[in-house]
Enzyme design. Sequence first.
Site, PDB file in Angstrom:
ATOM      1  N   LYS A  45     127.153 163.894  41.786  1.00  0.00           N
ATOM      2  CA  LYS A  45     128.248 162.916  41.916  1.00  0.00           C
ATOM      3  C   LYS A  45     128.519 162.270  40.557  1.00  0.00           C
ATOM      4  O   LYS A  45     127.689 162.372  39.641  1.00  0.00           O
ATOM      5  CB  LYS A  45     127.867 161.860  42.955  1.00  0.00           C
ATOM      6  N   ARG A 142     124.050 149.746  53.725  1.00  0.00           N
ATOM      7  CA  ARG A 142     125.243 150.119  52.969  1.00  0.00           C
ATOM      8  C   ARG A 142     126.093 150.994  53.875  1.00  0.00           C
ATOM      9  O   ARG A 142     127.025 150.518  54.481  1.00  0.00           O
ATOM     10  CB  ARG A 142     124.814 150.833  51.680  1.00  0.00           C
ATOM     11  N   HIS A 171     118.729 156.956  53.326  1.00  0.00           N
ATOM     12  CA  HIS A 171     118.632 156.735  51.873  1.00  0.00           C
ATOM     13  C   HIS A 171     117.767 155.502  51.629  1.00  0.00           C
ATOM     14  O   HIS A 171     117.887 154.515  52.341  1.00  0.00           O
ATOM     15  CB  HIS A 171     120.041 156.541  51.306  1.00  0.00           C
ATOM     16  N   ARG A 227     116.755 165.257  47.859  1.00  0.00           N
ATOM     17  CA  ARG A 227     117.982 165.095  47.075  1.00  0.00           C
ATOM     18  C   ARG A 227     117.626 164.433  45.750  1.00  0.00           C
ATOM     19  O   ARG A 227     116.961 163.406  45.735  1.00  0.00           O
ATOM     20  CB  ARG A 227     118.970 164.164  47.803  1.00  0.00           C
ATOM     21  N   TYR A 271     134.381 143.310  13.456  1.00  0.00           N
ATOM     22  CA  TYR A 271     134.998 142.128  14.067  1.00  0.00           C
ATOM     23  C   TYR A 271     134.052 140.935  14.060  1.00  0.00           C
ATOM     24  O   TYR A 271     132.899 141.050  14.438  1.00  0.00           O
ATOM     25  CB  TYR A 271     135.406 142.420  15.510  1.00  0.00           C
ATOM     26  N   CYS A 318     132.726 148.654  17.800  1.00  0.00           N
ATOM     27  CA  CYS A 318     134.163 148.541  18.083  1.00  0.00           C
ATOM     28  C   CYS A 318     134.560 149.569  19.150  1.00  0.00           C
ATOM     29  O   CYS A 318     133.737 150.331  19.628  1.00  0.00           O
ATOM     30  CB  CYS A 318     134.983 148.794  16.823  1.00  0.00           C
ATOM     31  N   ASP A 320     136.360 152.301  18.840  1.00  0.00           N
ATOM     32  CA  ASP A 320     136.326 153.707  18.410  1.00  0.00           C
ATOM     33  C   ASP A 320     135.386 153.969  17.240  1.00  0.00           C
ATOM     34  O   ASP A 320     135.236 155.112  16.821  1.00  0.00           O
ATOM     35  CB  ASP A 320     137.733 154.146  17.981  1.00  0.00           C
TER      36      ASP A 320
HETATM   37  C1  LIG Z   1     122.953 159.128  44.457  1.00  0.00           C
HETATM   38  C2  LIG Z   1     122.219 159.510  45.667  1.00  0.00           C
HETATM   39  C3  LIG Z   1     121.045 160.268  45.567  1.00  0.00           C
HETATM   40  C4  LIG Z   1     120.400 160.615  44.233  1.00  0.00           C
HETATM   41  O1  LIG Z   1     119.681 159.510  43.762  1.00  0.00           O
HETATM   42  P1  LIG Z   1     118.769 159.630  42.425  1.00  0.00           P
HETATM   43  O2  LIG Z   1     118.106 158.313  42.345  1.00  0.00           O
HETATM   44  O3  LIG Z   1     119.724 159.844  41.295  1.00  0.00           O
HETATM   45  O4  LIG Z   1     117.869 160.791  42.619  1.00  0.00           O
HETATM   46  C5  LIG Z   1     120.451 160.682  46.739  1.00  0.00           C
HETATM   47  N1  LIG Z   1     120.963 160.353  47.944  1.00  0.00           N
HETATM   48  C6  LIG Z   1     122.084 159.603  48.075  1.00  0.00           C
HETATM   49  C7  LIG Z   1     122.595 159.261  49.434  1.00  0.00           C
HETATM   50  C8  LIG Z   1     122.744 159.146  46.940  1.00  0.00           C
HETATM   51  O5  LIG Z   1     123.840 158.405  47.071  1.00  0.00           O
END
Ligand SMILES: *Cc1c(COP(=O)(O)O)cnc(C)c1O
Length: 398
Positions: A45, A142, A171, A227, A271, A318, A320
């Site tokens: 993502k 969430r 999660h 994951r 700056y 800055c 750039d």
């Molecule tokens: C982003 C995400 C992950 C990955 O998390 P990491 O800490 O980068 O390994 C896994 N599961 C869900 C639902 C996420 O949103």
Amino acid sequence: MTIEGTARRYMAGAHALIDLDAYAHNIRALRAAAPAGSAFMAVVKADAYGHGAIQCALAAESVANWLGVARIQEALAIRNRGVRLPILVLGPANAEEVESALVRDITLTVGAVEHVEQAAQAARKVGVRATVHLKIDTGMRRYGVMPRDAAEIAELIARQESLHLEGVFTHFSSADESDAAPTERQIAEFDAAIKRIRGRGIEPRLTHCANSAAILAKLTGTTNLVRSGIATFGISPSAEVLVPPSFQQIMSFRTVATRVFDLEPGDGVSYGLSYRAQERERVAATAAGYADGLPRQLSNTGWFALGDACYPIRGRVCMDQTVIASDERMAIGDIIDIIRPAGSRAMTLDDVARIAGTNSYEIATRITARVPRLYVRAGKVVACEHTLLGESVVAGQP
Ligand SMILES: *Cc1c(COP(=O)(O)O)cnc(C)c1O
């Protein structure tokens, strides 16, 4: 394509080098740390946390079983480039996009009871059986259904002919902290909910809860898929949960010296003239700034590197350009390291995050679209993605 030759095409500016061999190495090491036989989802993502989702997804095809993204649009961008791995959209789906996701064989998350009918209807309309995963909120508060409702909603999904409940997941809120108790509580909630789902005669093929931190801390529960995002890029989830030393940060971030010159005593820089030379001092202007993703908090605090030498930032970063200390070893046109893997003299993503008062996830994802990403294998550039120019080049392909 050589690294330096390709990098030169984008001077003056900043560019990122992404080491795809190190990416594959990190994924293999994570798989070895996960429970034996677990399937592996590479989370790509947010443009693979700034590393570039397309090339990371293509590279993941040979080492991962799944790809994870947050939004349907991210899944479509990857699928449209010919990636065939199953892709799970981890976040809530936008109703407007569900049909286009289903015809591209993208797996959706159901995290609310209303989404069951939404997915079923879209699947009937486009004439497919939609594969979905049910998300349970075991403590993150969430997205997801509450554990007490999970079995009922799983049954609702199972009763829909146009839906296939392939997975159930949750999660973790706190797997990157040293206290395992919140994660263990979430695992217990998840296990209990899975048991109630099975009690209704529903057997989801995949159950998953672990993110990078949980894999590294071995808090994966009794699941069969893990994951991981941050650790695949060789970055530690937190200061409390570190990647082992064999992992390598896969991103380097570089720029070029555009002017090398001397300050006179009392001269101020950039700056606000927040840095003042005490004596005659050599400095260099470089072609990277906060519009490339360099946090402004690095002003007068961070440092760049050339070879074995470190050069502190002088004055404010800055939009750039950034001015750094310099010496006789540096010349106009030299490629200067801003961020490199541990072991070099440049800042790591963790160093930058610490100075900016945030985490490395945020620093990596904020490297902007105008920074071309050069992908390296065995010391050669194998692909280049330049979002701003709409260029996507793979070595050896016309
Ligand atoms: C982003 C995400 C992950 C990955 O998390 P990491 O800490 O980068 O390994 C896994 N599961 C869900 C639902 C996420 O949103």
